[in-house]
Design a protein around this motif. Sequence first.
Motif, PDB file in Angstrom:
ATOM      1  N   VAL A 164       0.982  -1.086   0.380  1.00  0.00           N
ATOM      2  CA  VAL A 164       0.157  -0.098  -0.444  1.00  0.00           C
ATOM      3  C   VAL A 164       0.881   1.011  -0.026  1.00  0.00           C
ATOM      4  O   VAL A 164       2.062   0.955   1.190  1.00  0.00           O
ATOM      5  CB  VAL A 164      -1.192  -0.186   1.436  1.00  0.00           C
ATOM      6  N   ASP A 237      -0.631  -2.470  -4.463  1.00  0.00           N
ATOM      7  CA  ASP A 237      -2.033  -3.114  -4.646  1.00  0.00           C
ATOM      8  C   ASP A 237      -3.195  -2.130  -4.057  1.00  0.00           C
ATOM      9  O   ASP A 237      -4.479  -1.986  -4.034  1.00  0.00           O
ATOM     10  CB  ASP A 237      -2.288  -3.830  -3.642  1.00  0.00           C
ATOM     11  N   ALA A 238      -3.014  -0.658  -3.344  1.00  0.00           N
ATOM     12  CA  ALA A 238      -3.961   0.388  -3.522  1.00  0.00           C
ATOM     13  C   ALA A 238      -2.766   1.137  -3.256  1.00  0.00           C
ATOM     14  O   ALA A 238      -1.642   1.530  -2.859  1.00  0.00           O
ATOM     15  CB  ALA A 238      -4.391  -0.186  -2.097  1.00  0.00           C
ATOM     16  N   PHE A 240      -3.158   4.807  -0.694  1.00  0.00           N
ATOM     17  CA  PHE A 240      -4.190   4.679   1.330  1.00  0.00           C
ATOM     18  C   PHE A 240      -3.481   6.517   0.970  1.00  0.00           C
ATOM     19  O   PHE A 240      -3.145   6.515   1.490  1.00  0.00           O
ATOM     20  CB  PHE A 240      -3.793   4.375   1.959  1.00  0.00           C
ATOM     21  N   GLN A 260      -4.989   2.879 -10.221  1.00  0.00           N
ATOM     22  CA  GLN A 260      -4.585   2.463  -8.904  1.00  0.00           C
ATOM     23  C   GLN A 260      -6.771   2.297  -8.179  1.00  0.00           C
ATOM     24  O   GLN A 260      -7.268   3.145  -8.065  1.00  0.00           O
ATOM     25  CB  GLN A 260      -3.869   3.029  -8.063  1.00  0.00           C
ATOM     26  N   LYS A 261      -6.119   0.923  -7.345  1.00  0.00           N
ATOM     27  CA  LYS A 261      -7.526   1.742  -6.360  1.00  0.00           C
ATOM     28  C   LYS A 261      -7.317   2.407  -5.484  1.00  0.00           C
ATOM     29  O   LYS A 261      -6.276   2.481  -4.875  1.00  0.00           O
ATOM     30  CB  LYS A 261      -7.648  -0.239  -5.484  1.00  0.00           C
ATOM     31  N   LEU A 292      -9.424  -1.430   3.234  1.00  0.00           N
ATOM     32  CA  LEU A 292      -8.279  -1.211   2.654  1.00  0.00           C
ATOM     33  C   LEU A 292      -8.435  -3.217   2.433  1.00  0.00           C
ATOM     34  O   LEU A 292      -7.396  -3.646   1.682  1.00  0.00           O
ATOM     35  CB  LEU A 292      -7.085  -1.148   3.485  1.00  0.00           C
ATOM     36  N   ILE A 295     -10.066  -4.430  -0.587  1.00  0.00           N
ATOM     37  CA  ILE A 295      -8.995  -3.794  -1.503  1.00  0.00           C
ATOM     38  C   ILE A 295      -8.385  -4.535  -2.069  1.00  0.00           C
ATOM     39  O   ILE A 295      -8.344  -5.193  -2.903  1.00  0.00           O
ATOM     40  CB  ILE A 295      -8.948  -2.660  -1.854  1.00  0.00           C
ATOM     41  N   ASP A 301     -13.281  -3.025  -7.097  1.00  0.00           N
ATOM     42  CA  ASP A 301     -12.265  -3.021  -7.841  1.00  0.00           C
ATOM     43  C   ASP A 301     -13.552  -1.544  -8.297  1.00  0.00           C
ATOM     44  O   ASP A 301     -13.834  -2.142  -9.170  1.00  0.00           O
ATOM     45  CB  ASP A 301     -11.827  -3.871  -8.678  1.00  0.00           C
ATOM     46  N   THR A 303     -11.584   1.083  -9.531  1.00  0.00           N
ATOM     47  CA  THR A 303     -10.650   1.647 -10.973  1.00  0.00           C
ATOM     48  C   THR A 303     -11.036   2.821 -12.652  1.00  0.00           C
ATOM     49  O   THR A 303     -10.550   2.969 -12.674  1.00  0.00           O
ATOM     50  CB  THR A 303      -9.347   0.787 -10.865  1.00  0.00           C
TER      51      THR A 303
END
Length: 332
Positions: A164, A237-238, A240, A260-261, A292, A295, A301, A303
């Motif tokens: 993250v 992966d994320a 934040f 991006q997520k 999180l 996600i 998702d 995106t």
Amino acid sequence: MKILLYLEAENFLANSGIGRAMIHQQHALDLMGVDWTKDPSEDYDILHLNTYGFTSWKMLHDAKKAGKKVIFHGHSTKEDFLNSFTGSNLVAPFFKMYLMHFYKRADLVITPTEYSASLIRNYGIKCPILPITNGINLAKYKKDPRKEQAFREHFHIKEGQKVVVTAALYFKRKGIDDFIKVAEQMPDVRFIWFGYQNLWTIPGWVRRIVKKNHPSNVEFPGYIKGDVFEGGMTASDAFFFPSREETEGIVVLEALASHQKVLVRDIPVYKGWLDENSASLATDVDGFVQKLRDILDEKVDKTQAGYKVAESRTIELAAQELVKAYQQTLEL
């Protein structure tokens, strides 16, 4: 039409949102074929100020005396000055008064969102206040395997490891305390905080977080740009971003443009352009952890919808609005 773009203390602010916004302005004017300079000794039609220092005040005074039009970019408000530098909360009321001296002399104030425009209007500023996004260069944040590999190699990321990322200065306003608390509850995930701030300009407790008071799964690599950062925006992966106050949040646009997520704190600045359809939103640590997890477990998702938000705030669209604002100001 020639524009004098000015950013006082440009070297100090280069890595901040204001510094990046200045680069976006230059790019926007180049796209529209508008002549611009950063040299105050050159002739110009409009002074576009991005900062509020003593040199900026002198330039404002000189421009008005010469009959030039002056535009201020409202990057700053009292609200986003709070919870930043050491002593910021004590001087915030005076900072607001100081800002008003500048804004009151402007022919136009440009600010990134309707939310930040409403804050400045509530200060009693009577000149036109126009929301224009800082804009985002979509091509720059396109997925690129070479950049992603640079990111993985730089941080020695192992296969299958969840990562993250965020990008911000070391401010409480940016949510650094909640970032740490969330990481503590997710020890199986790596958390990387891109960004840098001189440690002697921030409160001691924040300084201690950055230097040693953080869990082993949190990293503060400092300010990194180029392939490693851009690869991280697409390969992690994320994204934040627990910031408590923004005038827009350029890094959020960068994350959205990266497909991006995105997880952000649910704050007023996003009203009208970012919501649960295009990003995950939460208000506290427990909410952040749950969102999180969803996600990272691939339950969520958004995106594609997030990318459409970025498409609605491109640098090309911002450039058109910016030039229109210049032309209207010249006609005042």
